[in-house]
Design a protein around this motif. Sequence first.
Motif, short mmCIF file in Angstrom:
data_model
loop_
_atom_site.label_atom_id
_atom_site.label_comp_id
_atom_site.label_asym_id
_atom_site.label_seq_id
_atom_site.Cartn_x
_atom_site.Cartn_y
_atom_site.Cartn_z
N VAL A 280 0.83 -1.21 0.00
CA VAL A 280 0.00 0.00 0.00
C VAL A 280 0.86 1.26 0.00
CG1 VAL A 280 -1.72 1.34 1.28
CG2 VAL A 280 -1.90 -1.16 1.18
N HIS A 281 1.82 1.31 0.91
CA HIS A 281 2.62 2.52 1.12
C HIS A 281 3.88 2.48 0.25
CE1 HIS A 281 0.06 2.39 4.70
NE2 HIS A 281 0.12 3.71 4.62
N PRO A 282 4.08 3.50 -0.58
CA PRO A 282 5.26 3.50 -1.45
C PRO A 282 6.55 3.76 -0.68
CG PRO A 282 4.02 5.53 -1.71
CD PRO A 282 3.19 4.65 -0.83
N ASN A 283 7.59 3.07 -1.08
CA ASN A 283 8.92 3.34 -0.55
C ASN A 283 9.53 4.50 -1.34
OD1 ASN A 283 9.72 2.19 -3.01
ND2 ASN A 283 10.10 0.17 -2.10
N TRP A 284 10.84 4.70 -1.24
CA TRP A 284 11.46 5.82 -1.91
C TRP A 284 11.33 5.71 -3.43
CZ3 TRP A 284 12.34 10.55 -2.06
CH2 TRP A 284 13.37 11.14 -2.79
N ASN A 285 11.54 4.51 -3.97
CA ASN A 285 11.36 4.33 -5.41
C ASN A 285 9.93 4.62 -5.83
OD1 ASN A 285 14.03 3.51 -5.85
ND2 ASN A 285 13.54 1.35 -5.46
N GLY A 286 8.99 4.15 -5.02
CA GLY A 286 7.59 4.32 -5.35
C GLY A 286 7.13 5.76 -5.30
N ILE A 287 7.54 6.48 -4.26
CA ILE A 287 7.04 7.86 -4.15
C ILE A 287 7.63 8.73 -5.24
CG2 ILE A 287 8.82 8.73 -2.56
CD1 ILE A 287 5.00 9.48 -2.54
N ARG A 288 8.84 8.44 -5.68
CA ARG A 288 9.39 9.21 -6.80
C ARG A 288 8.59 8.95 -8.08
NH1 ARG A 288 15.64 7.95 -7.02
NH2 ARG A 288 14.88 5.93 -6.27
N ALA A 289 8.19 7.71 -8.28
CA ALA A 289 7.36 7.39 -9.45
C ALA A 289 5.99 8.05 -9.34
CB ALA A 289 7.23 5.88 -9.60
N LEU A 290 5.40 8.00 -8.16
CA LEU A 290 4.08 8.57 -7.94
C LEU A 290 4.11 10.09 -8.14
CD1 LEU A 290 1.16 8.69 -6.97
CD2 LEU A 290 1.97 8.33 -4.63
N VAL A 291 5.06 10.75 -7.52
CA VAL A 291 5.13 12.20 -7.63
C VAL A 291 5.55 12.62 -9.04
CG1 VAL A 291 6.32 14.25 -6.76
CG2 VAL A 291 5.51 12.51 -5.16
N GLY A 292 6.41 11.82 -9.67
CA GLY A 292 6.76 12.12 -11.05
C GLY A 292 5.56 12.07 -11.97
N GLY A 293 4.69 11.09 -11.75
CA GLY A 293 3.46 11.01 -12.54
C GLY A 293 2.56 12.19 -12.29
N LEU A 294 2.50 12.64 -11.03
CA LEU A 294 1.68 13.80 -10.70
C LEU A 294 2.24 15.05 -11.36
CD1 LEU A 294 -0.61 15.13 -9.15
CD2 LEU A 294 0.88 15.21 -7.13
N GLN A 295 3.54 15.21 -11.36
CA GLN A 295 4.15 16.35 -12.06
C GLN A 295 3.75 16.39 -13.52
OE1 GLN A 295 8.39 15.59 -10.83
NE2 GLN A 295 8.46 17.82 -10.79
N ALA A 296 3.78 15.24 -14.16
CA ALA A 296 3.45 15.17 -15.59
C ALA A 296 2.02 15.60 -15.83
CB ALA A 296 3.69 13.75 -16.11
N VAL A 297 1.09 15.18 -14.96
CA VAL A 297 -0.31 15.55 -15.12
C VAL A 297 -0.49 17.05 -14.91
CG1 VAL A 297 -2.63 15.28 -14.15
CG2 VAL A 297 -1.17 13.27 -14.49
N LEU A 298 0.16 17.59 -13.89
CA LEU A 298 0.01 19.02 -13.60
C LEU A 298 0.58 19.90 -14.71
CD1 LEU A 298 0.85 19.08 -9.78
CD2 LEU A 298 -1.39 19.27 -10.85
N GLU A 299 1.56 19.40 -15.41
CA GLU A 299 2.18 20.19 -16.48
C GLU A 299 1.39 20.12 -17.79
OE1 GLU A 299 6.09 18.62 -16.66
OE2 GLU A 299 6.75 19.62 -14.81
N GLN A 300 0.43 19.22 -17.89
CA GLN A 300 -0.30 19.04 -19.15
C GLN A 300 -1.05 20.29 -19.57
OE1 GLN A 300 -2.80 15.62 -18.62
NE2 GLN A 300 -1.13 14.15 -18.82
N ASP A 301 -1.60 21.03 -18.61
CA ASP A 301 -2.42 22.19 -18.96
C ASP A 301 -1.64 23.48 -19.03
OD1 ASP A 301 -4.67 20.57 -19.04
OD2 ASP A 301 -5.12 20.86 -16.93
#
Length: 232
Positions: A210-231
Motif C-alpha cells: 500500500v505505502h510507497p517506498n522511496w522508489n515508489g514515491i518518486r514514481a508517484l510524484v513524477g506522474g503527478l508532475q506530468a499531469v500538472l504540467e499538461q495544462d
Amino acid sequence: MKRLLSGTLLAFLGFAAVAYGSEGSVSPSYGDGATSNAVAMQRIAQNRQVAPEPGYAWTKPYCLRYRSAHPDLLILGDSIFDGWSGYLLHVFPRALVDARVGRQFSSAIPIYRRLLAYPGVRSIRTVVVELGTNGPVTPEQVAQFMRLAGPNRRVVFIVPEVPRPWATEVQDLYASLPQAYPNVRLEYWNRIASLPDGQENGSYFWGDGVHPNWNGIRALVGGLQAVLEQDR
C-alpha cells in the motif's frame, strides 16, 4: 513558522485539530480491510530511514505542511502523502499539504469545505486528491466534492493502487470522472505501480503493498508532475 492564509497559523491549526479529530474510521461494510493506523505509522517511520533528506519524510499521524505563504496547489491525502509530505513540498514548494493516516474520501468533503473559509485556499485553482486507499468512494461523495471545487478549478484525482476489496470500484469510478467533469484530470498510479502482467510492482512498495517506498514515491510524484504540467 510563517503566517498561513488569513488569520494566524495558531488559530488555523487549532481549528484543524478540532475539525479533523474524528477521522480514521473504517467503513463498516469493509471491516478491517483498511491498513491499520499502527501499520501505517510503521511504514511512515520506514520512509525516514530511506529518505535521502530527513525532511522528506514525516513521522506524525497528521500533517498540515507548507513552505509558501501564498500556496497555489492544495493536496489532500491519506498516510501515503502524510508520510512523504516533505518530499511533496520539495517538488511542489508552493503546495499546501493536508494529509492524515487513515483518511477516507468522505472526510475530504467537510475538510475542503472548512478550508475554503480561508481566502488563501479559495484562491488555489488546482486541487490534488490522493484518497481511496482506506475505503470505498461513491459517486455522490465525488459530486459533493466537485460542487465545492466548482467548474473553474482543476481537480486531479490519483487513481489508487491498493490490494483491498474496494480497489477496482474506486479505480473504475475515478476513470469515469473526466467524462462527467471537464476540469478533472487523472494520474493513474495503479498503472504506474503495476508490472506488464498486471501485478503490483513490489519494488515500489513496503511490504504491505500500500505505502510507497522511496522508489515508489518518486514514481508517484513524477506522474503527478506530468499531469500538472499538461495544462500549462
